[in-house]
Design a protein around this motif. Structure first.
Motif, PDB file in Angstrom:
ATOM      1  N   UNK A  54       0.816  -1.214   0.000  1.00 16.87           N
ATOM      2  CA  UNK A  54       0.000   0.000   0.000  1.00 16.87           C
ATOM      3  C   UNK A  54       0.845   1.257   0.000  1.00 16.87           C
ATOM      4  N   UNK A  55       1.905   1.276   0.818  1.00 17.68           N
ATOM      5  CA  UNK A  55       2.785   2.443   0.836  1.00 17.68           C
ATOM      6  C   UNK A  55       3.584   2.558  -0.463  1.00 17.68           C
ATOM      7  N   UNK A  56       3.959   1.423  -1.033  1.00 18.99           N
ATOM      8  CA  UNK A  56       4.664   1.438  -2.316  1.00 18.99           C
ATOM      9  C   UNK A  56       3.782   2.051  -3.397  1.00 18.99           C
ATOM     10  N   UNK A  57       2.538   1.626  -3.444  1.00 16.42           N
ATOM     11  CA  UNK A  57       1.617   2.152  -4.454  1.00 16.42           C
ATOM     12  C   UNK A  57       1.412   3.650  -4.256  1.00 16.42           C
ATOM     13  N   UNK A  58       1.328   4.090  -3.015  1.00 17.90           N
ATOM     14  CA  UNK A  58       1.135   5.516  -2.753  1.00 17.90           C
ATOM     15  C   UNK A  58       2.358   6.337  -3.148  1.00 17.90           C
ATOM     16  N   UNK A  59       3.547   5.879  -2.806  1.00 26.07           N
ATOM     17  CA  UNK A  59       4.750   6.679  -3.002  1.00 26.07           C
ATOM     18  C   UNK A  59       5.362   6.530  -4.398  1.00 26.07           C
ATOM     19  N   UNK A  60       5.520   5.313  -4.852  1.00 28.86           N
ATOM     20  CA  UNK A  60       6.231   5.079  -6.107  1.00 28.86           C
ATOM     21  C   UNK A  60       5.299   5.182  -7.308  1.00 28.86           C
ATOM     22  N   UNK A  61       4.160   4.571  -7.212  1.00 38.46           N
ATOM     23  CA  UNK A  61       3.213   4.575  -8.334  1.00 38.46           C
ATOM     24  C   UNK A  61       2.369   5.848  -8.378  1.00 38.46           C
ATOM     25  N   UNK A  62       2.411   6.645  -7.321  1.00 38.74           N
ATOM     26  CA  UNK A  62       1.662   7.909  -7.222  1.00 38.74           C
ATOM     27  C   UNK A  62       0.155   7.722  -7.410  1.00 38.74           C
ATOM     28  N   UNK A  63      -0.364   6.628  -6.888  1.00 44.78           N
ATOM     29  CA  UNK A  63      -1.813   6.386  -6.930  1.00 44.78           C
ATOM     30  C   UNK A  63      -2.319   6.421  -5.488  1.00 44.78           C
ATOM     31  N   UNK A  64      -2.659   7.612  -5.030  1.00 46.66           N
ATOM     32  CA  UNK A  64      -3.064   7.813  -3.641  1.00 46.66           C
ATOM     33  C   UNK A  64      -4.334   7.037  -3.300  1.00 46.66           C
ATOM     34  N   UNK A  65      -5.294   7.041  -4.197  1.00 47.82           N
ATOM     35  CA  UNK A  65      -6.578   6.394  -3.913  1.00 47.82           C
ATOM     36  C   UNK A  65      -6.405   4.884  -3.724  1.00 47.82           C
ATOM     37  N   UNK A  66      -5.677   4.260  -4.631  1.00 46.66           N
ATOM     38  CA  UNK A  66      -5.470   2.811  -4.530  1.00 46.66           C
ATOM     39  C   UNK A  66      -4.618   2.462  -3.321  1.00 46.66           C
ATOM     40  N   UNK A  67      -3.581   3.256  -3.065  1.00 46.79           N
ATOM     41  CA  UNK A  67      -2.736   3.009  -1.897  1.00 46.79           C
ATOM     42  C   UNK A  67      -3.513   3.119  -0.595  1.00 46.79           C
TER      43      UNK A  67
END
Length: 83
Positions: free
Chosen positions: A22-35
């Motif tokens: 979840x933190x990876x998706x938020x920080x690296x993928x820049x997808x706040x909603x999914x993270x």
């Protein structure tokens, strides 16, 4: 008993990995909603799945009477304090 302990450890590791994803998706993928959704579902899983498993594992074989403040236990505590 032993299988519940192993299963609890496996679930704890999976929940930890899910937090990291979840933190990876938020920080690296820049997808706040999914993270945020992944982290939220992970918190729900840890509360409704991992916590009850852990509590059952720790409370199995123990008497609730030993941990309540009954008149008998209060007397025992008072007697110990007077010694």
């Amino acid at each position: 008993m032993r299988t519940l302990g192993i299963l609890t450890q496996i679930v704890a590791v999976l929940i930890g990995i899910s937090f990291l994803v979840g933190f990876y998706v938020m920080q690296v993928e820049n997808d706040q909603a999914l993270g945020n959704r992944i982290i939220g579902l992970t918190v729900l899983a840890s509360v409704f799945i991992l916590l009850p498993m852990f509590l059952v594992l720790r409370w199995r074989g123990k008497k609730l009477k030993d941990y309540t403040l009954s008149d008998e236990n209060l007397k025992k505590m008072k007697d110990r304090k007077e010694r």
